[in-house]
Design a protein around this motif. Structure first.
Motif, PDB file in Angstrom:
ATOM      1  N   ASP A 123       2.171  -0.054  -7.896  1.00  0.00           N
ATOM      2  CA  ASP A 123       1.089   0.438  -8.728  1.00  0.00           C
ATOM      3  C   ASP A 123      -0.246   0.107  -8.067  1.00  0.00           C
ATOM      4  O   ASP A 123      -0.513  -1.055  -7.735  1.00  0.00           O
ATOM      5  N   VAL A 124      -1.084   1.105  -7.866  1.00  0.00           N
ATOM      6  CA  VAL A 124      -2.341   0.935  -7.142  1.00  0.00           C
ATOM      7  C   VAL A 124      -3.285  -0.021  -7.869  1.00  0.00           C
ATOM      8  O   VAL A 124      -3.984  -0.818  -7.241  1.00  0.00           O
ATOM      9  N   THR A 125      -3.309   0.019  -9.195  1.00  0.00           N
ATOM     10  CA  THR A 125      -4.196  -0.862  -9.962  1.00  0.00           C
ATOM     11  C   THR A 125      -3.796  -2.320  -9.791  1.00  0.00           C
ATOM     12  O   THR A 125      -4.640  -3.190  -9.564  1.00  0.00           O
ATOM     13  N   ASN A 126      -2.511  -2.598  -9.902  1.00  0.00           N
ATOM     14  CA  ASN A 126      -2.040  -3.976  -9.738  1.00  0.00           C
ATOM     15  C   ASN A 126      -2.249  -4.463  -8.306  1.00  0.00           C
ATOM     16  O   ASN A 126      -2.645  -5.609  -8.081  1.00  0.00           O
ATOM     17  N   LEU A 127      -1.981  -3.602  -7.321  1.00  0.00           N
ATOM     18  CA  LEU A 127      -2.186  -3.986  -5.927  1.00  0.00           C
ATOM     19  C   LEU A 127      -3.650  -4.322  -5.685  1.00  0.00           C
ATOM     20  O   LEU A 127      -3.973  -5.352  -5.079  1.00  0.00           O
ATOM     21  N   SER A 128      -4.532  -3.477  -6.165  1.00  0.00           N
ATOM     22  CA  SER A 128      -5.970  -3.706  -6.014  1.00  0.00           C
ATOM     23  C   SER A 128      -6.371  -5.036  -6.651  1.00  0.00           C
ATOM     24  O   SER A 128      -7.115  -5.829  -6.061  1.00  0.00           O
ATOM     25  N   ARG A 129      -5.877  -5.299  -7.841  1.00  0.00           N
ATOM     26  CA  ARG A 129      -6.201  -6.535  -8.551  1.00  0.00           C
ATOM     27  C   ARG A 129      -5.753  -7.759  -7.752  1.00  0.00           C
ATOM     28  O   ARG A 129      -6.515  -8.720  -7.570  1.00  0.00           O
ATOM     29  N   VAL A 130      -4.530  -7.730  -7.234  1.00  0.00           N
ATOM     30  CA  VAL A 130      -3.990  -8.853  -6.466  1.00  0.00           C
ATOM     31  C   VAL A 130      -4.805  -9.079  -5.197  1.00  0.00           C
ATOM     32  O   VAL A 130      -5.213 -10.205  -4.891  1.00  0.00           O
ATOM     33  N   LEU A 131      -5.081  -8.023  -4.440  1.00  0.00           N
ATOM     34  CA  LEU A 131      -5.790  -8.166  -3.168  1.00  0.00           C
ATOM     35  C   LEU A 131      -7.256  -8.552  -3.361  1.00  0.00           C
ATOM     36  O   LEU A 131      -7.805  -9.314  -2.567  1.00  0.00           O
ATOM     37  N   ARG A 132      -7.890  -8.044  -4.422  1.00  0.00           N
ATOM     38  CA  ARG A 132      -9.276  -8.437  -4.696  1.00  0.00           C
ATOM     39  C   ARG A 132      -9.336  -9.897  -5.138  1.00  0.00           C
ATOM     40  O   ARG A 132     -10.233 -10.641  -4.729  1.00  0.00           O
ATOM     41  N   ARG A 133      -8.383 -10.327  -5.954  1.00  0.00           N
ATOM     42  CA  ARG A 133      -8.351 -11.719  -6.411  1.00  0.00           C
ATOM     43  C   ARG A 133      -8.187 -12.673  -5.215  1.00  0.00           C
ATOM     44  O   ARG A 133      -8.772 -13.742  -5.189  1.00  0.00           O
ATOM     45  N   ARG A 134      -7.427 -12.256  -4.222  1.00  0.00           N
ATOM     46  CA  ARG A 134      -7.240 -13.080  -3.013  1.00  0.00           C
ATOM     47  C   ARG A 134      -8.429 -12.991  -2.057  1.00  0.00           C
ATOM     48  O   ARG A 134      -8.465 -13.686  -1.053  1.00  0.00           O
ATOM     49  N   GLY A 135      -9.363 -12.090  -2.325  1.00  0.00           N
ATOM     50  CA  GLY A 135     -10.507 -11.908  -1.430  1.00  0.00           C
ATOM     51  C   GLY A 135     -10.157 -11.164  -0.158  1.00  0.00           C
ATOM     52  O   GLY A 135     -10.859 -11.292   0.850  1.00  0.00           O
ATOM     53  N   GLN A 136      -9.097 -10.343  -0.192  1.00  0.00           N
ATOM     54  CA  GLN A 136      -8.651  -9.631   1.003  1.00  0.00           C
ATOM     55  C   GLN A 136      -9.373  -8.319   1.239  1.00  0.00           C
ATOM     56  O   GLN A 136      -9.500  -7.902   2.384  1.00  0.00           O
ATOM     57  N   ILE A 137      -9.793  -7.640   0.181  1.00  0.00           N
ATOM     58  CA  ILE A 137     -10.437  -6.339   0.337  1.00  0.00           C
ATOM     59  C   ILE A 137     -11.752  -6.296  -0.430  1.00  0.00           C
ATOM     60  O   ILE A 137     -11.912  -6.987  -1.440  1.00  0.00           O
ATOM     61  N   VAL A 138     -12.679  -5.477   0.073  1.00  0.00           N
ATOM     62  CA  VAL A 138     -13.960  -5.243  -0.587  1.00  0.00           C
ATOM     63  C   VAL A 138     -14.325  -3.768  -0.440  1.00  0.00           C
ATOM     64  O   VAL A 138     -13.909  -3.111   0.517  1.00  0.00           O
ATOM     65  N   LYS A 139     -15.132  -3.273  -1.372  1.00  0.00           N
ATOM     66  CA  LYS A 139     -15.635  -1.903  -1.268  1.00  0.00           C
ATOM     67  C   LYS A 139     -16.627  -1.812  -0.115  1.00  0.00           C
ATOM     68  O   LYS A 139     -17.383  -2.736   0.151  1.00  0.00           O
ATOM     69  N   THR A 140     -16.623  -0.648   0.541  1.00  0.00           N
ATOM     70  CA  THR A 140     -17.546  -0.432   1.663  1.00  0.00           C
ATOM     71  C   THR A 140     -18.879   0.157   1.203  1.00  0.00           C
ATOM     72  O   THR A 140     -19.850   0.121   1.954  1.00  0.00           O
ATOM     73  N   GLY A 141     -18.892   0.748   0.010  1.00  0.00           N
ATOM     74  CA  GLY A 141     -20.087   1.453  -0.438  1.00  0.00           C
ATOM     75  C   GLY A 141     -20.069   2.923  -0.065  1.00  0.00           C
ATOM     76  O   GLY A 141     -20.995   3.665  -0.352  1.00  0.00           O
ATOM     77  N   HIS A 142     -18.984   3.371   0.594  1.00  0.00           N
ATOM     78  CA  HIS A 142     -18.834   4.765   0.997  1.00  0.00           C
ATOM     79  C   HIS A 142     -17.807   5.451   0.103  1.00  0.00           C
ATOM     80  O   HIS A 142     -17.005   4.790  -0.564  1.00  0.00           O
ATOM     81  N   LEU A 143     -17.835   6.763   0.140  1.00  0.00           N
ATOM     82  CA  LEU A 143     -16.858   7.569  -0.597  1.00  0.00           C
ATOM     83  C   LEU A 143     -16.055   8.405   0.389  1.00  0.00           C
ATOM     84  O   LEU A 143     -16.588   8.867   1.403  1.00  0.00           O
ATOM     85  N   ALA A 144     -14.792   8.600   0.078  1.00  0.00           N
ATOM     86  CA  ALA A 144     -13.937   9.472   0.886  1.00  0.00           C
ATOM     87  C   ALA A 144     -14.049  10.893   0.344  1.00  0.00           C
ATOM     88  O   ALA A 144     -14.661  11.136  -0.693  1.00  0.00           O
ATOM     89  N   GLU A 145     -13.446  11.826   1.052  1.00  0.00           N
ATOM     90  CA  GLU A 145     -13.402  13.218   0.593  1.00  0.00           C
ATOM     91  C   GLU A 145     -12.534  13.308  -0.657  1.00  0.00           C
ATOM     92  O   GLU A 145     -11.559  12.557  -0.795  1.00  0.00           O
ATOM     93  N   SER A 146     -12.874  14.225  -1.547  1.00  0.00           N
ATOM     94  CA  SER A 146     -12.022  14.465  -2.720  1.00  0.00           C
ATOM     95  C   SER A 146     -10.676  14.985  -2.248  1.00  0.00           C
ATOM     96  O   SER A 146     -10.574  15.625  -1.205  1.00  0.00           O
TER      97      SER A 146
END
Length: 193
Positions: A123-146
Motif C-alpha cells: 500500500d503506497v500510503t503505508n509505505l510512504s508513512r514508514v519511509l517518512r517516519r524513518r527519515g528516508q524520503i522527502v518531497k523535492t518540491g517538483h511535480l511529475a507529469e499527470s
C-alpha cells in the motif's frame, strides 16, 4: 591472478554496464561445492549489484525479470535466488531501495520498486508513512507529469541519503494481515514488525 575480488567484479561488470551507475554492490557468498562445475573444480564468489531501472545494459547483455528467468548453468539459479532473498530482507530494514530508484520519483513508482523486491503488493500510503517516519524520503518540491488518466500531477520525492544505511534494524515488511487487507484501498497493505 593479480586482481582482488572487488577488482574482478568491477572488470566483469564493465563489459555490461557503466559501473559508475551501480547504486549498491555487496558480496553475498562463496560457492565451493566440488561438483558445482562438471568440467573442472571452480570456486565462485557471488555479488548483489543494484542499478536504477533506466540504466541501459550493453555488450549484448539484457535485463530479465528475476522471478521469470529461465534455466541457468550450474548453480547460478541458486545464486540468483540467494540474491533475491537478501534484497527482500534488506529492503525492509535499510534504505537499499535508493539504488533502484531514479533521483526523483513518485510514490507510485517507489511502491512499484518495493512490490518488485518483495514479491507482493504494498500500500503506497503505508509505505510512504514508514519511509517518512524513518527519515528516508522527502518531497523535492517538483511535480511529475499527470498519468494517462489525467488528474492532479503527483509530487516527486527523493531519498535523503544515497549511500547504504541501516534505518530500522528489526523491521520486516510483510503483507498486511487479513483484517487489514479489507481496510486498505489496494487490497493489500504493508506492515512493519
Amino acid at each position: 591472478m593479480n586482481e582482488t575480488m572487488e577488482q574482478a567484479v568491477v572488470r566483469h561488470l564493465r563489459d555490461f554496464l557503466d559501473v559508475s551507475l551501480l547504486g549498491h554492490r555487496e558480496q553475498l557468498s562463496t560457492l565451493s561445492e566440488p561438483g558445482r562445475d562438471p568440467f573442472e573444480r571452480t570456486v565462485a564468489t557471488t555479488y548483489l549489484g543494484l542499478v536504477a531501472p533506466d540504466v541501459q545494459a550493453n555488450g549484448g547483455a539484457r535485463w530479465l525479470p528475476v522471478r521469470e528467468s529461465g534455466p541457468m548453468a550450474f548453480d547460478h539459479a541458486h545464486a540468483v535466488e540467494e540474491a533475491v532473498v537478501r534484497l527482500c530482507g534488506k529492503v525492509s530494514y535499510t534504505n537499499i531501495a535508493h539504488a533502484l530508484a531514479p533521483a526523483e520519483f513518485t510514490l507510485a513508482q517507489l511502491r512499484d520498486i518495493y512490490c518488485a523486491c518483495l514479491g507482493y503488493d504494498v500500500d503506497v500510503t503505508n509505505l510512504s508513512r514508514v519511509l517518512r517516519r524513518r527519515g528516508q524520503i522527502v518531497k523535492t518540491g517538483h511535480l511529475a507529469e499527470s498519468g494517462q488518466r489525467g488528474g492532479r500531477p503527483p509530487a516527486t520525492w527523493t531519498f535523503t541519503r544515497h549511500d547504504y544505511e541501516v534505518t530500522d534494524p528489526f523491521a520486516v515488511l510483510r503483507p498486511a494481515s487479513r483484517d487489514k487487507q479489507s481496510r486498505t484501498s489496494r487490497g493489500l497493505g504493508c506492515e512493519v514488525l
